[in-house]
Design a protein around this motif. Structure first.
Motif, PDB file in Angstrom:
ATOM      1  N   ARG A   1       5.217   6.273   6.305  1.00  0.00           N
ATOM      2  CA  ARG A   1       4.405   5.224   5.716  1.00  0.00           C
ATOM      3  C   ARG A   1       5.348   4.210   5.060  1.00  0.00           C
ATOM      4  N   LEU A   2       5.142   2.925   5.383  1.00  0.00           N
ATOM      5  CA  LEU A   2       5.989   1.878   4.822  1.00  0.00           C
ATOM      6  C   LEU A   2       5.292   1.134   3.688  1.00  0.00           C
ATOM      7  N   LEU A   3       3.985   0.923   3.818  1.00  0.00           N
ATOM      8  CA  LEU A   3       3.219   0.186   2.821  1.00  0.00           C
ATOM      9  C   LEU A   3       2.019   1.012   2.358  1.00  0.00           C
ATOM     10  N   GLN A   4       1.837   1.083   1.063  1.00  0.00           N
ATOM     11  CA  GLN A   4       0.627   1.658   0.496  1.00  0.00           C
ATOM     12  C   GLN A   4      -0.291   0.503   0.106  1.00  0.00           C
ATOM     13  N   ARG A   5      -1.547   0.543   0.589  1.00  0.00           N
ATOM     14  CA  ARG A   5      -2.455  -0.562   0.333  1.00  0.00           C
ATOM     15  C   ARG A   5      -3.789  -0.042  -0.208  1.00  0.00           C
ATOM     16  N   ASN A   6      -4.349  -0.850  -1.123  1.00  0.00           N
ATOM     17  CA  ASN A   6      -5.736  -0.613  -1.517  1.00  0.00           C
ATOM     18  C   ASN A   6      -6.431  -1.970  -1.534  1.00  0.00           C
ATOM     19  N   THR A   7      -7.600  -2.029  -2.080  1.00  0.00           N
ATOM     20  CA  THR A   7      -8.376  -3.272  -1.997  1.00  0.00           C
ATOM     21  C   THR A   7      -7.770  -4.391  -2.834  1.00  0.00           C
ATOM     22  N   ARG A   8      -6.936  -4.040  -3.822  1.00  0.00           N
ATOM     23  CA  ARG A   8      -6.421  -5.071  -4.712  1.00  0.00           C
ATOM     24  C   ARG A   8      -4.944  -5.370  -4.527  1.00  0.00           C
ATOM     25  N   ARG A   9      -4.162  -4.413  -4.103  1.00  0.00           N
ATOM     26  CA  ARG A   9      -2.723  -4.666  -4.042  1.00  0.00           C
ATOM     27  C   ARG A   9      -2.074  -3.769  -2.995  1.00  0.00           C
ATOM     28  N   GLN A  10      -0.831  -4.083  -2.725  1.00  0.00           N
ATOM     29  CA  GLN A  10      -0.019  -3.273  -1.831  1.00  0.00           C
ATOM     30  C   GLN A  10       1.356  -3.088  -2.451  1.00  0.00           C
ATOM     31  N   HIS A  11       2.002  -1.982  -2.118  1.00  0.00           N
ATOM     32  CA  HIS A  11       3.375  -1.801  -2.572  1.00  0.00           C
ATOM     33  C   HIS A  11       4.144  -0.978  -1.546  1.00  0.00           C
ATOM     34  N   LEU A  12       5.446  -1.145  -1.558  1.00  0.00           N
ATOM     35  CA  LEU A  12       6.324  -0.451  -0.621  1.00  0.00           C
ATOM     36  C   LEU A  12       6.524   0.990  -1.033  1.00  0.00           C
ATOM     37  N   THR A  13       6.533   1.851  -0.063  1.00  0.00           N
ATOM     38  CA  THR A  13       6.941   3.230  -0.307  1.00  0.00           C
ATOM     39  C   THR A  13       8.462   3.254  -0.426  1.00  0.00           C
ATOM     40  N   GLU A  14       9.005   4.392  -0.774  1.00  0.00           N
ATOM     41  CA  GLU A  14      10.474   4.515  -0.857  1.00  0.00           C
ATOM     42  C   GLU A  14      11.104   4.232   0.502  1.00  0.00           C
ATOM     43  N   ALA A  15      10.507   4.801   1.570  1.00  0.00           N
ATOM     44  CA  ALA A  15      11.015   4.541   2.918  1.00  0.00           C
ATOM     45  C   ALA A  15      10.837   3.075   3.283  1.00  0.00           C
ATOM     46  N   GLY A  16       9.682   2.515   2.861  1.00  0.00           N
ATOM     47  CA  GLY A  16       9.413   1.117   3.157  1.00  0.00           C
ATOM     48  C   GLY A  16      10.413   0.187   2.487  1.00  0.00           C
ATOM     49  N   GLU A  17      10.787   0.497   1.247  1.00  0.00           N
ATOM     50  CA  GLU A  17      11.759  -0.325   0.526  1.00  0.00           C
ATOM     51  C   GLU A  17      13.106  -0.326   1.239  1.00  0.00           C
ATOM     52  N   SER A  18      13.551   0.862   1.640  1.00  0.00           N
ATOM     53  CA  SER A  18      14.830   0.962   2.349  1.00  0.00           C
ATOM     54  C   SER A  18      14.780   0.216   3.680  1.00  0.00           C
ATOM     55  N   TYR A  19      13.663   0.401   4.391  1.00  0.00           N
ATOM     56  CA  TYR A  19      13.526  -0.241   5.709  1.00  0.00           C
ATOM     57  C   TYR A  19      13.450  -1.761   5.546  1.00  0.00           C
ATOM     58  N   TYR A  20      12.760  -2.223   4.548  1.00  0.00           N
ATOM     59  CA  TYR A  20      12.619  -3.662   4.303  1.00  0.00           C
ATOM     60  C   TYR A  20      13.976  -4.298   4.034  1.00  0.00           C
ATOM     61  N   GLN A  21      14.763  -3.700   3.135  1.00  0.00           N
ATOM     62  CA  GLN A  21      16.059  -4.276   2.777  1.00  0.00           C
ATOM     63  C   GLN A  21      16.996  -4.354   3.982  1.00  0.00           C
ATOM     64  N   GLN A  22      17.021  -3.293   4.764  1.00  0.00           N
ATOM     65  CA  GLN A  22      17.931  -3.277   5.908  1.00  0.00           C
ATOM     66  C   GLN A  22      17.448  -4.197   7.029  1.00  0.00           C
ATOM     67  N   CYS A  23      16.144  -4.257   7.246  1.00  0.00           N
ATOM     68  CA  CYS A  23      15.617  -5.162   8.272  1.00  0.00           C
ATOM     69  C   CYS A  23      15.835  -6.615   7.874  1.00  0.00           C
ATOM     70  N   LYS A  24      15.686  -6.919   6.597  1.00  0.00           N
ATOM     71  CA  LYS A  24      15.897  -8.283   6.136  1.00  0.00           C
ATOM     72  C   LYS A  24      17.351  -8.706   6.371  1.00  0.00           C
ATOM     73  N   ALA A  25      18.283  -7.797   6.064  1.00  0.00           N
ATOM     74  CA  ALA A  25      19.694  -8.097   6.290  1.00  0.00           C
ATOM     75  C   ALA A  25      19.987  -8.255   7.780  1.00  0.00           C
ATOM     76  N   ALA A  26      19.367  -7.403   8.606  1.00  0.00           N
ATOM     77  CA  ALA A  26      19.594  -7.476  10.051  1.00  0.00           C
ATOM     78  C   ALA A  26      19.051  -8.779  10.624  1.00  0.00           C
TER      79      ALA A  26
END
Length: 295
Positions: A47-72
């Motif tokens: 799971r990369l993103l946790q979402r509910n009706t009001r907000r979303q946040h990155l999971t630990e795996a999602g945070e790592s994947y986001y940072q590395q994908c952004k750099a790539a």
């Protein structure tokens, strides 16, 4: 859906804060943004993103994947920008093969002037009378004089005419006399290039330049020096002897039997992709070489 598009949608969803805003920025639907993110999660089995009706946040795996994908992605854009910039601004290595005499007398200077205009281009100029294999030896261009071999898979562009002249030092002519006809060459001391043979021999009227010359060398500058020393008649490119002729150090003879010029061609491989580097060099040489040869 391709992975790169999914990664771009994921990064946009993270940075915009929700799928709706990401969809607006990407000009796709919010449903499609969600499909991209789910595809990545299924591919990674995380799971990369946790979402509910009001907000979303990155999971630990999602945070790592986001940072590395952004750099790539940043690195990928830099690579794309570099290639695009190379198309606009000539840069990189140009490997050029040219005949020895023409190369030293004219091509080297013209290539150096080209580089002054395009300082990001590195030059490797190989001067040799041997025919290089552009494909096998990795040359960008070859400059050749005379007839071409039609079987070669190359593009050819005529860039000038190679004119020859017969000269001798005044002291040689004072001692041995001035030849009045090509046949008189056989009674004179003649200087010759050892690279000449039956297939590329130079001819005045019906007379070939004597093969049994008194002085034979494989370098045009050396033959020029021998002529200046009074060793005999020399047959060399006009551009190589122009300054000596103008200064009176060498005197042209047999001018009524002026050598027929031979074409000079610039050759390159058919499979070369177009680039500003190659296009600018072709245009430069096509414009500048005839001016250099007009001595």
């Amino acid at each position: 859906m391709d992975k790169l598009s999914s990664i771009e949608a994921f990064i946009c969803a993270v940075e915009s804060g929700n799928f709706t805003e990401a969809a607006r920025r990407l000009d796709i639907s919010a449903v499609m943004v969600g499909k991209h993110v789910r595809q990545l999660e299924e591919l990674l089995d995380s799971r990369l993103l946790q979402r509910n009706t009001r907000r979303q946040h990155l999971t630990e795996a999602g945070e790592s994947y986001y940072q590395q994908c952004k750099a790539a992605l940043a690195q990928l854009r830099l690579a794309e920008d570099t290639v695009e910039n190379m198309k606009r601004t000539p840069s990189g290595l140009l490997r050029i093969s040219a005949p020895l005499n023409l190369g030293s007398a004219a091509i080297a200077t013209l290539v150096a002037r080209y580089q002054l205009n395009y300082p990001q281009v590195r030059i490797e100029l190989d001067l040799s009378d041997s025919f290089v294999d552009l494909i096998g030896q990795g040359f960008d261009f070859a400059i050749r004089i005379g007839s071409l071999h039609p079987a070669e898979p190359l593009v050819a562009k005529k860039i000038g005419d190679y004119r020859m002249v017969v000269c001798a030092a005044p002291k040689y002519l004072a001692q041995h006399g001035t030849p009045q006809t090509p046949e008189a060459l056989y009674q004179h001391r003649c200087l010759a290039n050892m690279a000449w043979n039956k297939s590329n021999a130079w001819q005045l009227g019906d007379v070939f330049w004597p093969a049994d010359s008194s002085f034979i060398c494989n370098d045009g500058q050396a033959l020029r020096q021998a002529a200046l020393a009074g060793a005999g008649l020399v047959l060399q490119p006009e551009i190589l002897l122009a300054e000596d002729i103008a200064a009176g150090r060498l005197v042209p003879v047999l001018q009524q039997w002026q050598q027929a010029s031979r074409p000079i061609h610039l050759l390159w491989r058919q499979d070369l992709s177009p680039s500003e580097k190659r296009s600018s060099f072709i245009a430069w040489l096509h414009e500048q070489l005839p001016l250099a040869l007009a001595v």
